[in-house]
Design an enzyme around this catalytic site. Sequence first.
Site, short mmCIF file in Angstrom:
data_model
loop_
_atom_site.label_atom_id
_atom_site.label_comp_id
_atom_site.label_asym_id
_atom_site.label_seq_id
_atom_site.Cartn_x
_atom_site.Cartn_y
_atom_site.Cartn_z
N GLU A 242 -3.48 3.94 -0.11
CA GLU A 242 -2.80 3.24 0.99
C GLU A 242 -1.64 2.43 0.42
OE1 GLU A 242 -5.28 1.67 4.08
OE2 GLU A 242 -3.97 -0.03 4.40
N GLU B 181 -7.35 -7.25 10.75
CA GLU B 181 -6.74 -6.00 11.17
C GLU B 181 -7.80 -4.97 11.57
OE1 GLU B 181 -4.08 -5.06 7.90
OE2 GLU B 181 -2.53 -6.31 8.76
N ARG C 261 1.42 -16.22 13.72
CA ARG C 261 0.65 -15.56 12.67
C ARG C 261 0.74 -16.31 11.34
NH1 ARG C 261 1.34 -9.24 10.75
NH2 ARG C 261 0.67 -9.54 8.60
N ASP D 184 3.11 -11.30 5.08
CA ASP D 184 2.56 -10.11 4.42
C ASP D 184 3.57 -9.48 3.48
OD1 ASP D 184 0.84 -8.07 3.76
OD2 ASP D 184 1.26 -6.88 5.54
N GLU E 265 -2.70 -13.62 -4.23
CA GLU E 265 -2.55 -12.16 -4.21
C GLU E 265 -1.08 -11.77 -4.12
OE1 GLU E 265 -5.10 -10.03 -1.42
OE2 GLU E 265 -3.61 -8.44 -1.19
N GLU F 60 5.51 -1.98 -0.96
CA GLU F 60 5.39 -1.63 0.46
C GLU F 60 6.63 -2.03 1.25
OE1 GLU F 60 1.96 -3.28 2.35
OE2 GLU F 60 2.51 -2.54 4.34
#
Lengths: 656, 656
Positions: free
Chosen positions: A141, A267, A317, A346, A368, A374
């Site tokens: 992914e 999610e 968010r 994100d 993280e 991405e």
Amino acid sequence: MIPTDETWFEGTDECWLAGPAVASVLGRRIELPDDDAVRTVARDLALLRRRHGIVEPAAGPTLRLVRDPSRTDLTAEGFEVTADGDDLVLTAGGGPGLGYGFWRLLTCGPEALTGPQVPAYRVRMLNHWDNLVAQELGQVERGYAGGSIFFADGRVRADLTRVRDYARLVACLGINAVAVNNVNVHEAETRLLTDHLDGVARVAGVLAEYGLSTYLAVSFASPVTLGDLDTADPLDPRVVAWWSETTRRVAARVPTFGGYVVKADSEGRPGPFTYGRSHSDGANLLADALAPYGGTVFWRAFVYDHRQDWRDRGTDRARAAYDHFLPLDGTFRDNVVLQVKHGPMDFQVREPVSPLLLGLRETSLACELQITQEYTGQQRHAVYLGPCWSQVLAFPTGLTDTVPPLRDVLRQPHRPRSGLTAVANVGTDRTWTGHPFAQANLYAYGRLAWDPALDPTDVLREWAAATYEPTVAEAVVEILAGSWLTYERYTAPLGVGWMVQPHHHYGPSVDGYEYSPWGTYHFADRDGVGVDRTVATGTGCTAQYPPEVARVYESLADCPDELLLFFHHVPYTHVLHSGATVIQHVYDTHVAGYDEVVAMVRRWEEVAPLVPEPTRSEVTVRFAEQVRSAAEWRDQVSTYFWRKSGVPDAHGRVIP
Amino acid sequence: MIPTDETWFEGTDECWLAGPAVASVLGRRIELPDDDAVRTVARDLALLRRRHGIVEPAAGPTLRLVRDPSRTDLTAEGFEVTADGDDLVLTAGGGPGLGYGFWRLLTCGPEALTGPQVPAYRVRMLNHWDNLVAQELGQVERGYAGGSIFFADGRVRADLTRVRDYARLVACLGINAVAVNNVNVHEAETRLLTDHLDGVARVAGVLAEYGLSTYLAVSFASPVTLGDLDTADPLDPRVVAWWSETTRRVAARVPTFGGYVVKADSEGRPGPFTYGRSHSDGANLLADALAPYGGTVFWRAFVYDHRQDWRDRGTDRARAAYDHFLPLDGTFRDNVVLQVKHGPMDFQVREPVSPLLLGLRETSLACELQITQEYTGQQRHAVYLGPCWSQVLAFPTGLTDTVPPLRDVLRQPHRPRSGLTAVANVGTDRTWTGHPFAQANLYAYGRLAWDPALDPTDVLREWAAATYEPTVAEAVVEILAGSWLTYERYTAPLGVGWMVQPHHHYGPSVDGYEYSPWGTYHFADRDGVGVDRTVATGTGCTAQYPPEVARVYESLADCPDELLLFFHHVPYTHVLHSGATVIQHVYDTHVAGYDEVVAMVRRWEEVAPLVPEPTRSEVTVRFAEQVRSAAEWRDQVSTYFWRKSGVPDAHGRVIP
């Protein structure tokens, strides 16, 4: 004797083990202690000598590896390289340190290693988002470098040669933990805990050769998914017993099992909310199951409403992780690590640092990062992320002197399981990372996890010198050093983020996430753009920061340009600290970003003839795509804001 | 005797064979001629009597089926139903007419059948976009009603029961041809011509029971794809021989083989352009191969640049079919039919009629409609398309009196292979069409292909009466009669089109196709919106129409409101013929469209208790989604234009 089935990077790139340091180490006589801890070193030395055809000299300068338990300053993982006349002495406090020291010597040679080398964090982890079975987004992914090195055909690979080579590469950087499967745990991967446990044990065995412990991402619903129970309620004694027994079996089978990684209530993933329980109930359940084996649970804080109504401007968010987890500070077991994405959204090209990372005081933290690109060009664009991460780790340096930087917060002794983790960018591609230059990101992540105070450009130079011949290395450093800012310039401006094609996230779509349920909006209208996250008139997100920082972000006058649209909605005519208006900044930076890509390619073309194939073509073909894509970004973003604002370019350029 | 393996709609919806006409026919004594042509009628009569438990009376009113070759006015396909005292006489000129007459009697009873019933067109075709193997868009491309009724597991189904039921349903409408596979011919489907020919013959055999001929969609590259040749150049003698021999084999195996359907040089499909040949070279190649067997090639005119640069305002996709094909008029063989989509773009909720349909004078034409609701709610929204198609067929009625309507152009005797074709909306769903109300579209298409002058609301009434009990039928007619205009109101306004989510095409995304390579733009900026296709200042598309029509479309003052943004770029303050400004029209129609959906649902709720399950729930659950989706359309479109124009709603409504 080398087992005949063991190899040294056959058909794959040696990355930073291709440089001059390797030959300089092999030129010495090498003395190893009579110690199990150096079994892998001995084996790799033999492989390396065979690979380079360099026979160990009978006499002359020597490299001595010495384990000295009295050097408690080095800890078990640290080491020091000292000169003893022509000889070198690599001293380590424990077995792991001997390995890290040896691999680092192979990477960058002794000159780069002055003084004791001790990792800043106990946690230096890589997260692989690998699936057993390919899903809609592929087997890996958000992977842009081929398939999984761990899994094929729905099971753990029979041949783990590439896992061994990979472990060796990351051991050069001091990485000490790998989570082998995707945090989005689909049905097949749930059975890594059961049917595939033998395969997991084989992978863990190979990783353990290089001191790496093995983690599994697990579904919170596993007791139900695996068909054993009708609930996954963390307070149900049957669930407690299930996790306890399951964990016992994993730990018994996998001696270097590190623990679990969990994406819960996130999610669409299952989690404790399903049962009216808190995230500490959920995390502690797994922590208790792991405790007897010294294991750790990495519990991700990426919890937000992904079914948001875009009409609702009150829900933010960016606030979600803080709002969910700050009240739980102090309620987690010691072996729970809260894994927090570096920004509140994100992995956008520019975000502020997540306020949760500074807000939590009692809980162990893993910050993280995302090595896989991405949102930063998907390994088709050359983007060196070291400066981005370095800036995250230095936060809030530059905004206030009274708050310690995140990199120090992550090493506070009262929460010793803290550190860094990151989503890997590695796959079955020949170069491991798709774009050969994306190796620099894997390298930089590992180096910063060992020493977060390193200068990212120094790290880049170190990587380039270990990978390319000097003329090429110099050019590659010039190309990559500012590439993150270049990427920022031709994509989403001023911290606003999210102007990407939905789903696959490659290429521009300014309104792509504007009317979506994902909480990812820029609110551009004919007058202005940006998200009002102030306390005064907006969502109040700024108040989640320490007061010294909150004041800066809250103030339209003081907020740094690069985060302006993250925290404020402003007219296009608002004048930045740079002196440009917002709209002119959009036009100028998009033109500049594209022009910088063209210049990068010119610089590449100067040295490309010196680079052997297939690397040369692999880079060249990606640069062609980066140029095309950067033009598309420049034109779509500029046209979008020109059509909306009606403000012509001050330099008279024609916007399509 | 009924073969035991033959059934009458087992587990599937009988659609328009559920109504009162069936029982009224079965109440009679029925006399059939001693004629092979009525073998299927006899078999189905037996099945029907078993299904309804109605034994044929020994005496009393009779239905006599009579074949009378002297009735040349009826042609082979027409029929007439007359009364003879209490008896009914169904007279047909040929075998097919006997069948059509009988199925129509079952559908709507004798009262609806006064005077000779003769189809307007020889071509009344259905195109299935079915794949052997599921592709990215599913097994049925743009299908919203389950899998393929023809294919499963990569081959033709063993059990063709549903094909038989389907053939019976469409025979009720007078359909006479079916193309069984997707015009996007992937690798597996190329082998329908070879490996799967036995399966094709079985399907064709079932379709032939109901007078339907069978067509195959073929890839122009088949000689290469199937590995026989290294070229598909239409002028290469080897290619000519290959198609000749391949077609001979198909025709020998499939007695009712009708010919080929070809999508060439279109959206990435191979075609004659690859070899520097024209589309008449390509079409004539296949026409010559088919000629010995009386076959026809349907050559699609859907040729445009799908790799367009959105920055290039000079290229206009709407012009493409005309520009490509008009110069070729008169160069096609008699057995070539140019298959032209009804609008110049691609089945948007509102488009002008394709100028190519009126421009071509010598070439046989099939006007292609789309029954499957790709851009009109995907069988989750109740949208009756009859009025749309009826308006297409009447074009340019209302704009000029001097140009004959398209429906008459399609029946000009010098190009007898003309008529209608349409993309089917049928799959393995219990109701055949996903939404039970989408059956109305299949019905209306068939009826308009038989008689294009029918009033679409009359057709709707006919369908409803044959499908639902009278109270429900009345409500369903009220719900559906204006539903196409309702859908238009809450989606893309004033003919501009394309404001859909890319790829799957469901739900709103105003800019979704704005910066794409597909040639699908609205050019909205802060001042106005629309595509300037005038001769005076735009792409000149208006000049492709007959002068009387071109004058209307070219004129900002005369252009019909519903196509304004298709032909003109106007300021938001432009005043429509309706008296509203463009921006106020956007606000008003989106509110009105949503409110109309709510009213449709209310009307449905009044009669829903009268509708048996599972149909009741199938409709109800889809209406809930339609309401949700219509609100999303209303709000996204309104907000987009509010943010861009800055013009508040004149009625003071708050736009989110």
